[in-house]
Enzyme design. Structure first.
Site, short mmCIF file in Angstrom:
data_model
loop_
_atom_site.label_atom_id
_atom_site.label_comp_id
_atom_site.label_asym_id
_atom_site.label_seq_id
_atom_site.Cartn_x
_atom_site.Cartn_y
_atom_site.Cartn_z
N GLY A 1 -7.08 10.92 5.09
CA GLY A 1 -7.82 11.26 3.88
C GLY A 1 -9.18 11.00 4.53
O GLY A 1 -9.69 10.14 5.30
N HIS B 1 -15.35 6.90 6.25
CA HIS B 1 -14.01 6.72 6.36
C HIS B 1 -13.41 7.94 6.71
O HIS B 1 -13.18 8.63 5.93
CB HIS B 1 -13.70 5.72 5.12
CG HIS B 1 -12.05 5.75 5.21
ND1 HIS B 1 -11.73 4.58 5.27
CD2 HIS B 1 -11.03 6.45 5.24
CE1 HIS B 1 -10.18 4.53 5.36
NE2 HIS B 1 -9.94 5.66 5.46
N GLU C 1 -8.06 -2.84 5.66
CA GLU C 1 -7.56 -2.87 4.22
C GLU C 1 -6.79 -3.76 3.75
O GLU C 1 -7.02 -4.33 2.64
CB GLU C 1 -7.15 -1.30 4.10
CG GLU C 1 -7.76 -0.86 2.89
CD GLU C 1 -7.21 0.97 2.56
OE1 GLU C 1 -6.55 1.27 3.58
OE2 GLU C 1 -7.95 1.48 1.66
N ASP D 1 -2.50 16.04 11.93
CA ASP D 1 -2.90 14.70 12.92
C ASP D 1 -3.87 15.22 13.84
O ASP D 1 -3.65 16.15 14.69
CB ASP D 1 -1.48 14.36 13.56
CG ASP D 1 -1.86 13.10 14.13
OD1 ASP D 1 -3.04 12.92 14.97
OD2 ASP D 1 -1.07 12.05 13.82
N ASN E 1 -11.38 5.83 16.45
CA ASN E 1 -10.57 5.94 17.70
C ASN E 1 -11.06 7.20 18.55
O ASN E 1 -10.70 7.43 19.51
CB ASN E 1 -9.39 6.08 17.44
CG ASN E 1 -8.52 4.89 16.68
OD1 ASN E 1 -8.88 3.68 17.40
ND2 ASN E 1 -7.75 5.02 15.75
N GLY F 1 -9.05 5.83 11.16
CA GLY F 1 -8.37 6.40 12.28
C GLY F 1 -9.15 7.35 13.39
O GLY F 1 -9.26 7.03 14.42
N ILE F 2 -9.85 8.17 12.66
CA ILE F 2 -10.60 9.39 13.38
C ILE F 2 -11.87 8.42 13.81
O ILE F 2 -12.42 8.43 14.89
CB ILE F 2 -10.79 10.36 12.84
CG1 ILE F 2 -9.54 11.35 12.44
CG2 ILE F 2 -11.68 11.36 13.34
CD1 ILE F 2 -9.59 12.48 11.59
N GLY F 3 -12.48 7.72 12.60
CA GLY F 3 -13.90 7.27 12.89
C GLY F 3 -13.77 6.31 14.04
O GLY F 3 -14.84 6.23 14.80
N ARG G 1 -2.63 -1.98 -3.39
CA ARG G 1 -3.50 -1.00 -3.50
C ARG G 1 -3.40 0.00 -4.40
O ARG G 1 -2.31 0.85 -4.38
CB ARG G 1 -3.65 -0.55 -1.91
CG ARG G 1 -4.84 0.67 -1.73
CD ARG G 1 -4.38 1.45 -0.96
NE ARG G 1 -5.36 2.66 -0.58
CZ ARG G 1 -5.28 3.74 -0.34
NH1 ARG G 1 -4.13 3.86 0.48
NH2 ARG G 1 -6.44 4.42 -0.05
N ARG H 1 -5.79 17.91 3.00
CA ARG H 1 -6.36 18.44 1.66
C ARG H 1 -7.47 19.10 1.85
O ARG H 1 -8.19 18.98 2.87
CB ARG H 1 -6.78 17.12 0.93
CG ARG H 1 -5.82 16.38 0.16
CD ARG H 1 -6.44 15.11 -0.13
NE ARG H 1 -5.87 14.04 0.42
CZ ARG H 1 -6.25 12.69 0.42
NH1 ARG H 1 -7.03 12.42 -0.46
NH2 ARG H 1 -5.63 11.68 1.22
N HIS I 1 -11.36 4.98 -1.20
CA HIS I 1 -11.59 4.26 -0.10
C HIS I 1 -12.59 3.25 -0.64
O HIS I 1 -13.37 2.75 0.57
CB HIS I 1 -12.31 5.34 0.95
CG HIS I 1 -11.03 6.38 1.55
ND1 HIS I 1 -11.58 7.35 1.84
CD2 HIS I 1 -9.70 6.29 1.51
CE1 HIS I 1 -10.49 8.17 2.18
NE2 HIS I 1 -9.33 7.33 2.00
N ASN J 1 0.94 -1.09 0.02
CA ASN J 1 -0.04 -0.05 0.05
C ASN J 1 1.05 1.36 -0.09
O ASN J 1 1.39 1.76 1.16
CB ASN J 1 -0.96 -0.17 1.38
CG ASN J 1 -1.91 1.11 1.22
OD1 ASN J 1 -1.77 2.04 0.46
ND2 ASN J 1 -2.67 0.86 2.24
P1 ADP Z 1 -4.55 6.77 6.61
O1 ADP Z 1 -4.70 5.38 6.47
O2 ADP Z 1 -5.49 7.71 5.88
O3 ADP Z 1 -3.14 7.31 6.61
P2 ADP Z 1 -5.84 6.56 9.23
O4 ADP Z 1 -6.80 5.73 9.14
O5 ADP Z 1 -4.59 5.86 10.12
O6 ADP Z 1 -5.29 7.31 8.02
O7 ADP Z 1 -6.03 7.91 10.37
C1 ADP Z 1 -4.94 8.80 10.60
C2 ADP Z 1 -5.71 10.08 11.53
O8 ADP Z 1 -6.56 9.13 12.51
C3 ADP Z 1 -4.91 10.96 12.09
O9 ADP Z 1 -5.32 12.22 11.76
C4 ADP Z 1 -5.09 10.64 13.39
O10 ADP Z 1 -4.88 11.77 14.25
C5 ADP Z 1 -6.50 10.05 13.68
N1 ADP Z 1 -6.43 9.31 15.00
C6 ADP Z 1 -5.78 7.94 15.16
N2 ADP Z 1 -6.14 7.88 16.47
C7 ADP Z 1 -6.95 8.92 17.07
C8 ADP Z 1 -7.44 9.26 18.28
N3 ADP Z 1 -7.28 8.38 19.38
N4 ADP Z 1 -8.16 10.26 18.32
C9 ADP Z 1 -8.20 11.24 17.60
N5 ADP Z 1 -7.74 10.81 16.37
C10 ADP Z 1 -7.01 9.80 16.04
#
Ligand code: ADP
Length: 405
Positions: A213, A209, A388, A284, A336, A332-334, A92, A242, A181, A7
């Protein structure tokens, strides 16, 4: 089957060696900031996944991949000794244009078409193609598969995928919306159907997602009918760096006023905007949440804008579908950020999406798919952990198994 999943992004490389028979990961690799002085690469192996940092000073994304192959055959913790123990490679690919509506085995013809797709995802596709070429050189007898982020969205109807531009541009250049995605949205939708205990074909789902991104998809009866990303992954939501959707007139205005080149404008929109551009702190979300918590007004504004744009997209897909059974949060955000989820759904309760604060807040459940709305919420809210790499490995396995002997 042992599948190496590759990827590649513009400056990052995520790889996994996956044994598809038991659906287990045997090796994980993450390289970031490739092509810069700060480049680093960690590799870890099952069962403990203890990370080891490797010296990759000055290396580009494909060079990091070449380094990883050397680590794979020399590290005592690696499960393989020779590269031919890897049975297939799953790549990917962010953009497949109108050429690809499903995963494919890569042959000469496919490779040529992949080159034509590069300008559709200028941050990602060229790096992925460079990795494919490297692997063809180093492992010429190992089949390679391309798994496209756009494929799931091939079901979008013309009213969703066309832009209201002169039709000639669609005919001449295939300028249309492709989305991205897709692997993640497809998986999130299927997992949500499993969680709800109902067939995917009976459901209307809005899959979100939200990572570095971000994109949101309307999945009506199992099919993507609309998604926020467009011709490239720049359209739609506000993202880490972006801009997402902006008035297109701003672009020509800024280019004139600032005397900017196409590449400079491209860099502004893709790398300097979004959460980073507004907060001035970081792309981030964790950093930005922390700064907002400490009273930084720009960080707070970035979060408000981010949340508002997600809410508007969810609302518009509620309108686009014939029914809405659940909203699914992933990436990541969704997955966590309980805080971001709380802020997003605080504005959507009147649409029947009612978050259960306690279920949302539960910690220690990272990685567990679950429902986080109240029992009586007319529309359920789910969290699905995106995987993924595993999806790409499974699709690669499927196609390689169907290859003529
Ligand atoms: P990609 O695969 O698109 O690079 P990810 O799905 O890993 O990204 O998501 C990365 C994002 O998720 C970052 O902005 C990161 O800060 C956020 N993130 C990860 N863990 C947390 C958390 N516990 N709280 C808030 N944001 C988080």
């Amino acid at each position: 089957m042992r599948v190496l999943v590759v990827n590649a992004g513009s400056s990052s490389l995520k790889c996994q060696l996956i044994e598809t028979d038991g659906k287990v990961s045997l090796m994980k690799c993450l390289a970031e900031k490739a092509g810069t002085l700060d480049v680093f690469m960690n590799v870890s192996f099952a069962p403990g996944f203890q990370k080891t940092a490797h010296d990759v000073a000055g290396l580009t994304v494909p060079e990091c991949l070449e380094k990883l192959l050397r680590v794979l055959v020399t590290d005592p913790a690696s499960p393989i000794r020779r590269l031919d123990e890897v049975r297939a490679i799953g790549n990917r690919i962010v953009a497949g244009g109108e050429f690809f509506s499903a995963s494919v085995l890569i042959d000469h013809d496919v490779r040529e078409k992949l080159s034509l797709c590069e300008e559709l995802a200028p941050l990602h596709n060229p790096a992925a193609d460079a990795c494919i070429d490297l692997m063809r050189r180093l492992m010429p007898d190992t089949p390679q598969v391309a798994v496209f982020d756009t494929a799931f969205h091939a079901t979008m109807p013309p009213k969703a995928y066309l832009y209201p531009l002169p039709m000639a541009y669609y005919e001449k250049y295939k300028i249309r919306r492709y989305g991205a995605h897709g692997t993640s949205h497809r998986y999130a939708a299927q997992q949500a159907a499993n969680l709800l205990g109902r067939p995917l074909e009976d459901l209307g789902l809005i899959t979100c997602h939200l990572g570095n991104g971000g994109s949101i998809t309307a999945v009506n009866h199992g099919e993507s009918i609309d998604t926020t990303m467009g011709f490239t992954p720049l359209e739609g939501l506000m993202m880490g760096t972006r801009s997402g959707s902006v008035d297109p007139a701003i672009i020509t205005y800024l280019m004139r006023r600032e005397n900017m080149s196409y590449d400079e404008m491209d860099a502004v929109l893709n790398r300097e905007s979004g959460v980073l551009g507004i907060s001035g702190i970081s792309a981030d979300m964790r950093d930005v949440l922390e700064a907002a918590g400490a009273g930084n007004a720009q960080a707070e504004l970035a979060i408000e804008m981010y949340v508002y744009r997600v809410q508007k997209a969810i609302g518009s897909y509620y309108a686009a579908m014939t029914r809405t059974d659940a909203v699914v949060m992933t990436a990541g955000i969704g997955e966590n950020s309980a805080e971001l989820r709380e802020r997003i759904f605080a504005g959507l309760a009147h649409m029947g999406m009612i978050l259960d604060k306690e279920r949302n807040d539960v910690t220690g459940q990272i990685g567990v798919n679950r429902v986080i709305s109240i029992d009586d919420s007319p529309i359920k809210i789910c969290i699905v952990t995106t995987d993924e790499e595993m999806r790409i490995a499974r699709e690669t396995d499927d196609l390689v198994c169907r290859m003529p002997a």
